[in-house]
Each structure stands twice: as C-alpha cells, then as structure tokens.
Design an enzyme around this catalytic site. Structure first.
Site, PDB file in Angstrom:
ATOM      1  N   GLY A  57      10.818  16.582 -40.753  1.00  0.00           N
ATOM      2  CA  GLY A  57      12.082  16.934 -41.899  1.00  0.00           C
ATOM      3  C   GLY A  57      10.992  17.432 -42.864  1.00  0.00           C
ATOM      4  O   GLY A  57      10.249  17.032 -43.209  1.00  0.00           O
ATOM      5  N   GLN A  87      10.403  17.467 -51.705  1.00  0.00           N
ATOM      6  CA  GLN A  87       9.368  17.773 -51.689  1.00  0.00           C
ATOM      7  C   GLN A  87       8.391  18.462 -51.627  1.00  0.00           C
ATOM      8  O   GLN A  87       7.377  18.877 -51.601  1.00  0.00           O
ATOM      9  CB  GLN A  87       9.031  16.903 -49.721  1.00  0.00           C
ATOM     10  CG  GLN A  87       9.794  15.661 -49.652  1.00  0.00           C
ATOM     11  CD  GLN A  87       9.223  15.647 -48.224  1.00  0.00           C
ATOM     12  OE1 GLN A  87      10.439  15.671 -47.118  1.00  0.00           O
ATOM     13  NE2 GLN A  87       8.806  14.941 -47.965  1.00  0.00           N
ATOM     14  N   CYS A 124       6.284   9.605 -44.305  1.00  0.00           N
ATOM     15  CA  CYS A 124       6.487  11.063 -44.673  1.00  0.00           C
ATOM     16  C   CYS A 124       5.691  11.737 -44.672  1.00  0.00           C
ATOM     17  O   CYS A 124       4.434  11.673 -45.539  1.00  0.00           O
ATOM     18  CB  CYS A 124       6.968  10.423 -45.833  1.00  0.00           C
ATOM     19  SG  CYS A 124       7.654  11.778 -47.431  1.00  0.00           S
ATOM     20  N   LEU A 125       5.740  12.992 -44.804  1.00  0.00           N
ATOM     21  CA  LEU A 125       4.404  14.116 -45.484  1.00  0.00           C
ATOM     22  C   LEU A 125       4.393  13.892 -47.100  1.00  0.00           C
ATOM     23  O   LEU A 125       3.392  14.024 -47.787  1.00  0.00           O
ATOM     24  CB  LEU A 125       5.169  15.949 -45.481  1.00  0.00           C
ATOM     25  CG  LEU A 125       5.808  16.113 -44.231  1.00  0.00           C
ATOM     26  CD1 LEU A 125       6.046  16.879 -44.008  1.00  0.00           C
ATOM     27  CD2 LEU A 125       4.082  16.382 -42.881  1.00  0.00           C
ATOM     28  N   HIS A 137      16.498   9.451 -42.867  1.00  0.00           N
ATOM     29  CA  HIS A 137      15.649   9.811 -43.912  1.00  0.00           C
ATOM     30  C   HIS A 137      15.176  11.099 -44.926  1.00  0.00           C
ATOM     31  O   HIS A 137      15.380  10.584 -46.124  1.00  0.00           O
ATOM     32  CB  HIS A 137      14.010   9.940 -43.305  1.00  0.00           C
ATOM     33  CG  HIS A 137      12.692  10.341 -43.525  1.00  0.00           C
ATOM     34  ND1 HIS A 137      11.543   9.115 -43.890  1.00  0.00           N
ATOM     35  CD2 HIS A 137      12.414  11.245 -44.016  1.00  0.00           C
ATOM     36  CE1 HIS A 137      10.554   9.995 -44.348  1.00  0.00           C
ATOM     37  NE2 HIS A 137      10.790  10.547 -44.725  1.00  0.00           N
ATOM     38  N   GLU A 138      15.799  11.528 -44.449  1.00  0.00           N
ATOM     39  CA  GLU A 138      15.564  13.109 -45.874  1.00  0.00           C
ATOM     40  C   GLU A 138      16.841  13.175 -46.363  1.00  0.00           C
ATOM     41  O   GLU A 138      16.931  13.488 -47.697  1.00  0.00           O
ATOM     42  CB  GLU A 138      16.398  14.377 -44.518  1.00  0.00           C
ATOM     43  CG  GLU A 138      14.921  15.331 -43.834  1.00  0.00           C
ATOM     44  CD  GLU A 138      13.380  14.334 -43.915  1.00  0.00           C
ATOM     45  OE1 GLU A 138      13.435  14.885 -45.187  1.00  0.00           O
ATOM     46  OE2 GLU A 138      12.543  14.409 -42.810  1.00  0.00           O
ATOM     47  N   HIS A 170      15.595  10.814 -49.314  1.00  0.00           N
ATOM     48  CA  HIS A 170      14.773  11.630 -50.169  1.00  0.00           C
ATOM     49  C   HIS A 170      15.819  12.394 -50.925  1.00  0.00           C
ATOM     50  O   HIS A 170      15.138  12.618 -52.399  1.00  0.00           O
ATOM     51  CB  HIS A 170      14.437  13.083 -49.591  1.00  0.00           C
ATOM     52  CG  HIS A 170      12.568  13.237 -48.868  1.00  0.00           C
ATOM     53  ND1 HIS A 170      11.894  12.492 -49.679  1.00  0.00           N
ATOM     54  CD2 HIS A 170      12.138  12.612 -47.101  1.00  0.00           C
ATOM     55  CE1 HIS A 170      10.802  12.533 -48.973  1.00  0.00           C
ATOM     56  NE2 HIS A 170      10.945  12.271 -48.195  1.00  0.00           N
TER      57      HIS A 170
HETATM   58 NI    NI Z   1       9.442  11.886 -46.210  1.00  0.00          NI
END
Ligand code: NI
Length: 192
Positions: A68, A73, A115-116, A157-158, A161
């Site tokens: 995701g 991001q 998380c990226l 999670h998304e 963000h």
């Molecule tokens: Ni993330």
C-alpha cells in the site's frame, strides 16, 4: 504499507498504466519529511484526471515492494491511497481509495506492521479486526470497502497516512519510546 515476505515486484514498464504515458517510479518520502504530516487536500475524482498519479503510485508501491502507498509518501498532499495485497501479482488486485474515511470498526488485532516511509522497522500495532471504509474510486464513484485481517490493517494504515499519521504514532508506552529512539539514531547515522 511495507510488504513482508512478498514476491519480487513486476517490471516497472508493464502496460497497465494509461496509454501514451510511461509509469514512473517516484522517490518515497521518509519519516521526518514535513510532507508526511502536512494536510492532504480532498480530491474530486470526477473532475480531476488521476490516472497518471495513480499509475505512478502503483508502480512505486510494486517496486518497493509494498502492499500500500498513500500520495503524501511520494510528496503529493492529496487524499489518495492505493492498496494491492498481491503486490502486482493480480492485475485486478489494486484498490484505489480517494478521500477514504473509516466509517465502522469492530474488534481488535495486533500484528506486525511496517511502512515504506519508515524503512527497516516493523512493530506490532493494534488495529481493528474489521473495518468499513467509504471512499471514491478513480472515477469518483463512492463505494464502501470492507476489510478484515491484513486488508483491515492496510485500510487503516493508508487512511492514517492521509491524516498525517504513521504507524509509529500508534505505538504505546515503552515500545513507542524505544522505536522513536531507534528512528532518531538511524537518522543521525544518515541511514535514511
Ligand atoms: Ni505507510
């Protein structure tokens, strides 16, 4: 959201993007960048052509690899996120979320999450066991998406963000202090 133990990503040059435009793998913004905590603008998907942005988000997410990615991001402060639990393996696996809102949540689960934007760090995070999210798709049609297990976590999670929140903000107590210390130390060493 980081994919753990996932298959390697497909090629970045596949043809699933809009015609006439190559998909771009964008740089992923990391913890500490103000764009991750900035306000994200609501999007009128019926008015605005999102196909290029969404194609880039999907390409970037698959390349990472992740399951995701939210627009902030890649430094775009708009309320758009994508989820693909298949990490590119299923062409129909991409879920586009425009202006997502969690409208219902039940139960609790506690699983490891990454998380990226917070590389090399995974911690157990408490999330609802099931969520119902209201969001528009890429064409602006509003629908509800229900998720349990990993999908419920990815939806939370998304959506977090897009509200300027990272999974590390959800940690509690000592775990939270230790994790933040780890992040600061990694940053000081120039590891990200
Ligand atoms: Ni993330």
């Amino acid at each position: 959201m980081e994919g753990r133990g996932q298959a390697s990503p497909g090629p970045a040059t596949d043809s699933s993007g809009p015609p006439g435009r190559a998909r771009l793998i964008r740089d992923i913004v990391r913890w500490g960048d103000p764009r991750l905590t900035a306000e994200n603008a609501p999007v009128d998907a019926g008015e605005e052509d999102l196909s290029g942005l969404i194609a880039d988000m999907v390409a970037t997410c698959h390349a990472a690899p992740g399951i995701g990615l939210a627009a902030p991001q890649i430094g775009v402060n708009k309320r758009i996120a994508i989820i693909d639990l298949s990490v590119g393996a299923d062409p129909k696996g991409v879920l586009v979320l425009v202006n997502p809102v969690v409208v219902e949540q039940t139960g609790e689960q506690k699983e490891e999450e990454g998380c990226l934007s917070v590389p090399d760090l995974a911690e157990k995070v408490v999330r609802p066991a099931r969520v119902l999210v209201r969001a528009a798709d890429a064409s602006g049609a509003v629908r509800e998406v229900e998720g349990t297990g990993l999908l419920a976590r990815a939806l939370c999670h998304e959506t977090d963000h897009l509200n300027g929140m990272l999974f590390v903000d959800r940690l509690r107590g000592l775990k939270r202090d230790l994790t933040w210390r780890k992040i600061r130390r990694a940053r000081e060493k120039g590891l990200w």
